[in-house]
Motif scaffolding. Structure first.
Motif, PDB file in Angstrom:
ATOM      1  N   GLU A  39      32.395  24.352 112.963  1.00  0.00           N
ATOM      2  CA  GLU A  39      33.670  24.784 113.537  1.00  0.00           C
ATOM      3  C   GLU A  39      33.481  25.986 114.462  1.00  0.00           C
ATOM      4  N   VAL A  40      32.593  26.890 114.080  1.00  0.00           N
ATOM      5  CA  VAL A  40      32.300  28.051 114.932  1.00  0.00           C
ATOM      6  C   VAL A  40      31.725  27.578 116.266  1.00  0.00           C
ATOM      7  N   LEU A  41      30.828  26.604 116.232  1.00  0.00           N
ATOM      8  CA  LEU A  41      30.269  26.047 117.471  1.00  0.00           C
ATOM      9  C   LEU A  41      31.354  25.384 118.316  1.00  0.00           C
ATOM     10  N   GLU A  42      32.230  24.628 117.679  1.00  0.00           N
ATOM     11  CA  GLU A  42      33.290  23.922 118.407  1.00  0.00           C
ATOM     12  C   GLU A  42      34.283  24.885 119.054  1.00  0.00           C
ATOM     13  N   GLN A  43      34.466  26.052 118.470  1.00  0.00           N
ATOM     14  CA  GLN A  43      35.449  27.010 118.983  1.00  0.00           C
ATOM     15  C   GLN A  43      34.918  27.854 120.133  1.00  0.00           C
ATOM     16  N   ASP A  44      33.622  27.808 120.394  1.00  0.00           N
ATOM     17  CA  ASP A  44      33.075  28.585 121.502  1.00  0.00           C
ATOM     18  C   ASP A  44      33.437  27.899 122.822  1.00  0.00           C
ATOM     19  N   PRO A  45      34.115  28.607 123.740  1.00  0.00           N
ATOM     20  CA  PRO A  45      34.575  27.954 124.974  1.00  0.00           C
ATOM     21  C   PRO A  45      33.436  27.492 125.886  1.00  0.00           C
ATOM     22  N   GLU A  46      32.344  28.228 125.913  1.00  0.00           N
ATOM     23  CA  GLU A  46      31.209  27.844 126.767  1.00  0.00           C
ATOM     24  C   GLU A  46      30.559  26.556 126.265  1.00  0.00           C
ATOM     25  N   LEU A  47      30.393  26.453 124.956  1.00  0.00           N
ATOM     26  CA  LEU A  47      29.791  25.247 124.376  1.00  0.00           C
ATOM     27  C   LEU A  47      30.757  24.061 124.450  1.00  0.00           C
ATOM     28  N   ALA A  48      32.042  24.336 124.342  1.00  0.00           N
ATOM     29  CA  ALA A  48      33.044  23.258 124.345  1.00  0.00           C
ATOM     30  C   ALA A  48      33.098  22.532 125.682  1.00  0.00           C
ATOM     31  N   GLU A  49      32.803  23.226 126.770  1.00  0.00           N
ATOM     32  CA  GLU A  49      32.891  22.571 128.081  1.00  0.00           C
ATOM     33  C   GLU A  49      31.617  21.807 128.454  1.00  0.00           C
ATOM     34  N   TYR A  50      30.528  21.998 127.705  1.00  0.00           N
ATOM     35  CA  TYR A  50      29.283  21.286 128.010  1.00  0.00           C
ATOM     36  C   TYR A  50      29.362  19.870 127.441  1.00  0.00           C
ATOM     37  N   ARG A 105      19.425  25.243 129.423  1.00  0.00           N
ATOM     38  CA  ARG A 105      18.757  26.346 128.697  1.00  0.00           C
ATOM     39  C   ARG A 105      19.750  27.458 128.366  1.00  0.00           C
ATOM     40  N   ALA A 106      20.650  27.758 129.296  1.00  0.00           N
ATOM     41  CA  ALA A 106      21.660  28.794 129.054  1.00  0.00           C
ATOM     42  C   ALA A 106      22.608  28.378 127.925  1.00  0.00           C
ATOM     43  N   ILE A 107      22.968  27.106 127.901  1.00  0.00           N
ATOM     44  CA  ILE A 107      23.855  26.610 126.836  1.00  0.00           C
ATOM     45  C   ILE A 107      23.136  26.642 125.495  1.00  0.00           C
ATOM     46  N   GLU A 108      21.870  26.282 125.468  1.00  0.00           N
ATOM     47  CA  GLU A 108      21.083  26.380 124.233  1.00  0.00           C
ATOM     48  C   GLU A 108      21.051  27.820 123.724  1.00  0.00           C
ATOM     49  N   MET A 109      20.850  28.755 124.639  1.00  0.00           N
ATOM     50  CA  MET A 109      20.822  30.167 124.247  1.00  0.00           C
ATOM     51  C   MET A 109      22.190  30.615 123.733  1.00  0.00           C
ATOM     52  N   GLN A 110      23.256  30.092 124.312  1.00  0.00           N
ATOM     53  CA  GLN A 110      24.600  30.425 123.829  1.00  0.00           C
ATOM     54  C   GLN A 110      24.794  29.894 122.408  1.00  0.00           C
ATOM     55  N   ALA A 111      24.313  28.696 122.137  1.00  0.00           N
ATOM     56  CA  ALA A 111      24.418  28.142 120.778  1.00  0.00           C
ATOM     57  C   ALA A 111      23.661  29.026 119.785  1.00  0.00           C
ATOM     58  N   ILE A 112      22.494  29.512 120.202  1.00  0.00           N
ATOM     59  CA  ILE A 112      21.730  30.418 119.330  1.00  0.00           C
ATOM     60  C   ILE A 112      22.516  31.710 119.099  1.00  0.00           C
ATOM     61  N   ARG A 113      23.070  32.291 120.171  1.00  0.00           N
ATOM     62  CA  ARG A 113      23.843  33.533 120.033  1.00  0.00           C
ATOM     63  C   ARG A 113      25.035  33.348 119.095  1.00  0.00           C
ATOM     64  N   VAL A 114      25.727  32.223 119.249  1.00  0.00           N
ATOM     65  CA  VAL A 114      26.893  31.959 118.403  1.00  0.00           C
ATOM     66  C   VAL A 114      26.468  31.884 116.935  1.00  0.00           C
ATOM     67  N   MET A 115      25.377  31.200 116.651  1.00  0.00           N
ATOM     68  CA  MET A 115      24.921  31.084 115.274  1.00  0.00           C
ATOM     69  C   MET A 115      24.450  32.432 114.723  1.00  0.00           C
ATOM     70  N   LEU A 116      23.695  33.177 115.523  1.00  0.00           N
ATOM     71  CA  LEU A 116      23.184  34.465 115.049  1.00  0.00           C
ATOM     72  C   LEU A 116      24.276  35.510 114.901  1.00  0.00           C
ATOM     73  N   SER A 117      25.452  35.256 115.468  1.00  0.00           N
ATOM     74  CA  SER A 117      26.566  36.186 115.296  1.00  0.00           C
ATOM     75  C   SER A 117      27.167  36.079 113.891  1.00  0.00           C
ATOM     76  N   GLN A 118      26.826  35.032 113.176  1.00  0.00           N
ATOM     77  CA  GLN A 118      27.298  34.864 111.803  1.00  0.00           C
ATOM     78  C   GLN A 118      26.461  35.751 110.875  1.00  0.00           C
ATOM     79  N   PRO A 119      27.092  36.473 109.969  1.00  0.00           N
ATOM     80  CA  PRO A 119      26.372  37.459 109.163  1.00  0.00           C
ATOM     81  C   PRO A 119      25.286  36.884 108.253  1.00  0.00           C
TER      82      PRO A 119
END
Length: 142
Positions: A39-50, A105-119
């Motif tokens: 759900e966190v991945l789905e809510q990211d606007p950058e990932l949602a448009e890819y 590659r930028a979208i992959e990095m965004q997915a990593i950032r989104v996941m690593l933002s989780q505690p």
């Protein structure tokens, strides 16, 4: 059935219904962590448009396994050709192809950032999304 038995059955049923409702009423604690991370991945606007949806396959000891259409033994080009058919007849060094690879590659990095933002997430590993290739009828390079 005597009155005491009937009262006990009704009270037990009411308590069971109350317990079920209270445990399921928007309680994120009881939902699997993988669902929450997806759900966190789905809510990211950058990932949602890819055009590719990154998904969490596994979460174990702080390590998230994400799906990806690219792996070290599988070239990225068949995936890019499928999501943007205009790239199919272009050479690998064409500006459009280079930009599509950079964007991926930028979208992959965004997915990593989104996941690593989780505690509770410490690292991310990738798993080739063979199901995507099968579903889209794109042959995997051997």
């Amino acid at each position: 059935m005597d009155r005491l038995t009937l009262t006990s059955i009704i009270a037990s049923a009411a308590f069971l219904i109350f317990l079920i409702v209270s445990l399921t009423w928007h309680n994120d604690e009881l939902r699997p962590r993988i669902w929450q991370l997806n759900e966190v991945l789905e809510q990211d606007p950058e990932l949602a448009e890819y055009p590719y949806d990154f998904k969490v396959l596994l979460f174990l000891n702080g390590v998230v396994t994400l799906t990806s259409p690219q792996a070290s033994d599988v070239p990225l080009r068949p995936f890019l050709n499928r999501i943007d058919p205009s790239l199919a007849d272009k050479p690998a060094d064409a500006p459009e192809v280079v930009e599509a690879e950079r964007r991926f590659r930028a979208i992959e990095m965004q997915a990593i950032r989104v996941m690593l933002s989780q505690p509770d997430v410490e690292s991310v590993v990738w798993s080739l999304d063979r199901a995507w290739y099968h579903k889209n009828r794109v042959p995997l390079a051997k």
